[in-house]
Design an enzyme around this catalytic site. Sequence first.
Site, short mmCIF file in Angstrom:
data_model
loop_
_atom_site.label_atom_id
_atom_site.label_comp_id
_atom_site.label_asym_id
_atom_site.label_seq_id
_atom_site.Cartn_x
_atom_site.Cartn_y
_atom_site.Cartn_z
N ASN A 1 20.94 81.98 -4.43
CA ASN A 1 20.67 83.24 -3.73
C ASN A 1 19.43 83.97 -4.20
OD1 ASN A 1 21.52 85.57 -2.00
ND2 ASN A 1 21.69 86.55 -4.01
N SER B 1 16.43 82.43 5.19
CA SER B 1 16.17 83.66 5.94
C SER B 1 15.82 83.26 7.36
CB SER B 1 14.95 84.40 5.31
OG SER B 1 14.43 85.38 6.20
N TYR C 1 6.18 84.09 1.67
CA TYR C 1 7.64 84.21 1.74
C TYR C 1 8.17 83.30 2.85
CZ TYR C 1 12.23 86.48 2.15
OH TYR C 1 13.58 86.73 2.21
N ALA D 1 6.73 80.62 4.01
CA ALA D 1 6.58 79.23 3.54
C ALA D 1 7.73 78.86 2.61
CB ALA D 1 5.24 79.07 2.81
N SER D 2 8.11 79.81 1.75
CA SER D 2 9.20 79.50 0.79
C SER D 2 10.52 79.30 1.52
CB SER D 2 9.30 80.63 -0.25
OG SER D 2 9.94 81.79 0.26
N LYS D 3 10.77 80.07 2.54
CA LYS D 3 12.05 80.00 3.24
C LYS D 3 12.10 78.79 4.20
CE LYS D 3 14.01 83.43 1.17
NZ LYS D 3 15.14 83.23 0.24
N THR E 1 19.04 95.78 1.79
CA THR E 1 19.13 95.63 0.34
C THR E 1 17.85 96.17 -0.30
OG1 THR E 1 18.01 93.51 0.19
CG2 THR E 1 20.39 93.45 0.68
N1 LIG Z 1 17.22 91.63 2.34
C1 LIG Z 1 16.79 90.92 3.37
O1 LIG Z 1 16.24 91.44 4.35
C2 LIG Z 1 16.93 89.43 3.36
C3 LIG Z 1 17.13 88.73 2.17
N2 LIG Z 1 17.18 87.37 2.20
C4 LIG Z 1 17.38 86.61 0.97
O2 LIG Z 1 18.62 86.96 0.39
C5 LIG Z 1 18.59 86.65 -1.01
C6 LIG Z 1 19.11 87.85 -1.78
O3 LIG Z 1 18.17 88.88 -1.60
P1 LIG Z 1 18.61 90.42 -1.48
O4 LIG Z 1 20.03 90.59 -1.91
O5 LIG Z 1 18.19 90.93 -0.15
O6 LIG Z 1 17.61 91.07 -2.50
P2 LIG Z 1 17.83 91.70 -3.94
O7 LIG Z 1 16.45 91.96 -4.46
O8 LIG Z 1 18.81 92.83 -3.82
O9 LIG Z 1 18.51 90.52 -4.77
C7 LIG Z 1 17.72 89.47 -5.26
C8 LIG Z 1 18.36 89.00 -6.54
O10 LIG Z 1 17.61 87.89 -7.04
C9 LIG Z 1 17.54 88.04 -8.43
N3 LIG Z 1 16.38 87.31 -8.96
C10 LIG Z 1 15.08 87.48 -8.65
N4 LIG Z 1 14.32 86.64 -9.37
C11 LIG Z 1 15.16 85.93 -10.15
C12 LIG Z 1 14.97 84.91 -11.14
N5 LIG Z 1 13.75 84.46 -11.46
N6 LIG Z 1 16.06 84.41 -11.77
C13 LIG Z 1 17.29 84.87 -11.46
N7 LIG Z 1 17.55 85.84 -10.53
C14 LIG Z 1 16.47 86.36 -9.91
C15 LIG Z 1 17.39 89.53 -8.66
O11 LIG Z 1 17.76 89.88 -9.96
C16 LIG Z 1 18.36 90.08 -7.61
O12 LIG Z 1 19.66 90.23 -8.13
C17 LIG Z 1 17.12 86.30 -1.32
O13 LIG Z 1 16.97 84.90 -1.39
C18 LIG Z 1 16.37 86.85 -0.12
O14 LIG Z 1 15.16 86.17 0.12
C19 LIG Z 1 17.09 86.65 3.37
C20 LIG Z 1 16.91 87.31 4.56
C21 LIG Z 1 16.83 88.74 4.65
C1 LIG Z 2 9.43 93.72 4.16
C2 LIG Z 2 10.25 92.45 4.24
C3 LIG Z 2 11.16 92.34 3.05
C4 LIG Z 2 12.00 91.34 2.87
C5 LIG Z 2 12.00 90.21 3.85
C6 LIG Z 2 13.43 89.84 4.17
O1 LIG Z 2 13.99 89.39 2.96
C7 LIG Z 2 13.47 88.76 5.20
O2 LIG Z 2 13.87 87.67 4.90
C8 LIG Z 2 12.96 89.10 6.50
C9 LIG Z 2 13.07 88.25 7.58
C10 LIG Z 2 12.39 88.63 8.78
C11 LIG Z 2 12.43 87.88 9.92
C12 LIG Z 2 11.58 88.30 11.02
C13 LIG Z 2 11.72 87.90 12.28
C14 LIG Z 2 12.99 87.38 12.83
C15 LIG Z 2 13.06 87.17 14.16
C16 LIG Z 2 14.36 86.76 14.78
O3 LIG Z 2 14.50 87.32 16.05
C17 LIG Z 2 14.39 85.25 14.91
C18 LIG Z 2 15.65 84.75 14.28
C19 LIG Z 2 15.95 83.45 14.29
C20 LIG Z 2 15.04 82.44 14.90
C21 LIG Z 2 15.71 81.09 15.06
C22 LIG Z 2 16.91 81.16 15.95
O4 LIG Z 2 17.88 80.47 15.70
O5 LIG Z 2 16.86 81.95 16.92
#
Ligand SMILES: NC(=O)C1=CN([C@@H]2O[C@H](COP(=O)(O)OP(=O)(O)OC[C@H]3O[C@@H](n4cnc5c(N)ncnc54)[C@H](O)[C@@H]3O)[C@@H](O)[C@H]2O)C=CC1
Ligand SMILES: CC/C=C\C[C@H](O)C(=O)/C=C/C=C/C=C\C=C\[C@@H](O)C/C=C\CCC(=O)O
Length: 174
Positions: free
Chosen positions: A5, A53, A66, A68-70, A103
Amino acid sequence: IVVNNAGVNLENESWRTTIMVNVIGVIEGTKLAEKYMSKTSGGRGGVVVNVASTAGLTPVFFMPVYVASKYSVVGFTRSVAMNPDVGRSGLRFVCLCPGFTDTSLLSSGLKSEGISGNKLVEELLTSTGINTVEFVVEGFMQLLLTDDNNGGVMVVTKQRGIRYHGRQRKVNKL
Ligand SMILES: NC(=O)C1=CN([C@@H]2O[C@H](COP(=O)(O)OP(=O)(O)OC[C@H]3O[C@@H](n4cnc5c(N)ncnc54)[C@H](O)[C@@H]3O)[C@@H](O)[C@H]2O)C=CC1
Ligand SMILES: CC/C=C\C[C@H](O)C(=O)/C=C/C=C/C=C\C=C\[C@@H](O)C/C=C\CCC(=O)O
């Protein structure tokens, strides 16, 4: 159960950290799960959930590293899942792809340079909506509790709910 996660969203001069955490971290975690959980090496099997994501399924202009990573997490997870040996391991590998979720990662990201106050970003957020954490957890639980979804990529967005990407699969209500 293993959930890879951890994630960060750093661009500009810190972009390598995003790759280290979001990609290398997920690969390391997945390989550890394979080593210690596979039935072929004395484990009991189980499930590995790699958190990607919707940014791993669609480009997003203001966070290319980001994205690219996802995309890497989605491609890696699906590739591991389709290995013919997975059947004997008793493991399944799935991806959770939330959209924007309320978050600290999102709140801090929205305050960063080039994003804060950006009208295009605001339009994107308005069109996709922002998940509650509870809604993402609902999708996560469905991923865990569905035992025939190896390779599944679950999308959780406020605008279109909980569904599997690219597969016409019914999502059971808990
Ligand atoms: N919040 C959002 O909009 C979205 C988040 N995600 C993904 O969900 C996952 C969780 O993120 P959130 O809960 O939103 O953010 P968050 O920032 O609240 O949680 C991220 C967690 O990752 C931990 N972390 C970061 N670097 C680390 C490392 N080097 N080693 C161990 N732990 C580490 C942090 O301590 C934190 O607990 C992430 O992979 C994020 O990319 C995916 C889509 C949308
Ligand atoms: C400032 C941003 C901070 C954090 C980024 C966050 O963690 C994150 O992961 C953001 C994701 C953003 C996505 C943006 C566009 C999404 C568009 C959707 O409508 C498309 C969703 C799915 C496409 C594939 C499908 O099955 O439809």
